[in-house]
Design a protein around this motif. Structure first.
Motif, PDB file in Angstrom:
ATOM      1  N   GLU A   1     -11.012 -66.857  -5.512  1.00 33.13           N
ATOM      2  CA  GLU A   1     -10.452 -65.611  -4.987  1.00 33.13           C
ATOM      3  C   GLU A   1     -10.709 -65.466  -3.493  1.00 33.13           C
ATOM      4  O   GLU A   1      -9.844 -65.011  -2.742  1.00 33.13           O
ATOM      5  CB  GLU A   1     -11.041 -64.415  -5.737  1.00 33.13           C
TER       6      GLU A   1
ATOM      7  N   GLU B   1      -8.277 -67.744  -1.713  1.00 35.82           N
ATOM      8  CA  GLU B   1      -6.920 -67.208  -1.791  1.00 35.82           C
ATOM      9  C   GLU B   1      -6.710 -66.108  -0.751  1.00 35.82           C
ATOM     10  O   GLU B   1      -5.680 -66.072  -0.059  1.00 35.82           O
ATOM     11  CB  GLU B   1      -6.646 -66.677  -3.196  1.00 35.82           C
ATOM     12  N   HIS B   2      -7.683 -65.217  -0.631  1.00 39.32           N
ATOM     13  CA  HIS B   2      -7.574 -64.158   0.362  1.00 39.32           C
ATOM     14  C   HIS B   2      -7.611 -64.726   1.779  1.00 39.32           C
ATOM     15  O   HIS B   2      -6.862 -64.281   2.659  1.00 39.32           O
ATOM     16  CB  HIS B   2      -8.704 -63.139   0.178  1.00 39.32           C
TER      17      HIS B   2
ATOM     18  N   ARG C   1      -4.298 -66.214   2.689  1.00 39.31           N
ATOM     19  CA  ARG C   1      -3.252 -65.201   2.870  1.00 39.31           C
ATOM     20  C   ARG C   1      -3.535 -64.293   4.067  1.00 39.31           C
ATOM     21  O   ARG C   1      -2.671 -63.509   4.466  1.00 39.31           O
ATOM     22  CB  ARG C   1      -3.130 -64.325   1.611  1.00 39.31           C
TER      23      ARG C   1
ATOM     24  N   THR D   1      -5.869 -61.910   4.024  1.00 40.15           N
ATOM     25  CA  THR D   1      -6.085 -60.578   3.463  1.00 40.15           C
ATOM     26  C   THR D   1      -7.565 -60.294   3.185  1.00 40.15           C
ATOM     27  O   THR D   1      -7.885 -59.451   2.343  1.00 40.15           O
ATOM     28  CB  THR D   1      -5.274 -60.398   2.158  1.00 40.15           C
ATOM     29  N   VAL D   2      -8.445 -60.976   3.869  1.00 40.27           N
ATOM     30  CA  VAL D   2      -9.871 -60.723   3.678  1.00 40.27           C
ATOM     31  C   VAL D   2     -10.247 -59.395   4.333  1.00 40.27           C
ATOM     32  O   VAL D   2      -9.959 -59.153   5.494  1.00 40.27           O
ATOM     33  CB  VAL D   2     -10.730 -61.857   4.273  1.00 40.27           C
TER      34      VAL D   2
ATOM     35  N   VAL E   1     -13.172 -57.271  -0.031  1.00 39.23           N
ATOM     36  CA  VAL E   1     -13.086 -58.628  -0.574  1.00 39.23           C
ATOM     37  C   VAL E   1     -14.423 -59.340  -0.408  1.00 39.23           C
ATOM     38  O   VAL E   1     -14.929 -59.990  -1.340  1.00 39.23           O
ATOM     39  CB  VAL E   1     -11.960 -59.420   0.115  1.00 39.23           C
TER      40      VAL E   1
END
Length: 238
Positions: free
Chosen positions: A183, A186-187, A190, A192-193, A197
């Motif tokens: 996970e 993945e962040h 992308r 999106t951290v 997160v």
């Protein structure tokens, strides 16, 4: 993905993905005390050159403390330079000597890299421009340039997850370990951290270390808010 020996440009992921995975390792292993050290190992966002002068923070570093040292340097326009050294490389011992900057554009030939090459501290150089990686041509009899042993674990998400679990000493019995590491990557990939997160990841690591007594006899310590904020900030430099 198979990593060739010696490495090939197509073995490397997009520079943005490589940066994201590398930064995720820096996040997961961030240590407030180590940030104060001039000489260190592990994964970190660089803030100085080899002479100790403050830099721009546009580079990620990796040193395993033994036989592998690497730098990913970002340049303007989505460009990047990857260079380093691993003991598996045979570049330095090859005769005749290999010009690792043969065919490199002028922007790659920055002062720090030239200095490291002259001192024998960089035996592998790849540069990223216009969406693809390049390197100098190698002689046919060169067996290895160190790319695979050095940063092969960053070339795919699966490899990165396995390496992260190993680094944190998670084994197959540690429930939720693989999922937590995946996970985070993945962040990171992308972009999106967030602090939430990072907090979720840190809480998972703390739970697993506590439940499975991974730091015994040392007692696991939950991350304070100041650590979480610093960890989240690391992946913002993408």
């Amino acid at each position: 993905m198979k990593i060739h020996r010696p490495g090939r440009p197509e073995d490397l992921p997009d520079a943005g993905l490589l940066w994201a995975r590398w930064a995720a390792f820096a996040v997961a292993t961030w240590n407030a005390e180590e940030e104060k050290e001039r000489f260190r190992n592990g994964y970190w966002l660089g803030d100085s050159d080899s002479g100790g002068h403050r830099g721009s923070g546009n580079d990620l570093r990796y040193d395993d403390g033994a036989c592998s040292r690497w730098v990913l340097l970002r340049a303007d326009g989505g460009r990047a330079v990857l260079f380093g050294q691993d003991d598996s490389s045979r570049v330095a011992r090859h005769e005749p000597p290999i010009d690792l900057l043969a065919g490199a554009p002028g922007w790659v030939r920055q002062e720090l890299l030239l200095e490291l090459l002259e001192r024998g501290r960089a035996e592998c150089v790849y540069w990223f421009e216009d969406g693809s990686w390049q390197r100098a041509a190698y002689p046919d009899d060169l067996p290895d340039d160190g790319l695979d042993c050095g940063i092969g674990h960053l070339t795919s998400r699966d490899r990165a997850v396995d390496a992260m679990c190993a680094l944190l000493e998670f084994d197959d019995d540690c429930e939720g370990a693989v999922e937590a590491c995946r996970e985070l990557f993945e962040h990171a990939e992308r972009g999106t951290v967030t602090e939430q997160v990072v907090r979720s990841f840190a809480d998972s690591v703390f739970r697993i270390q506590t439940e499975y007594e991974l730091l015994w006899p040392k007692v696991p310590i939950a991350r304070p808010e100041s650590d979480l904020a610093s960890m989240a900030a690391l992946v913002g430099w993408r």
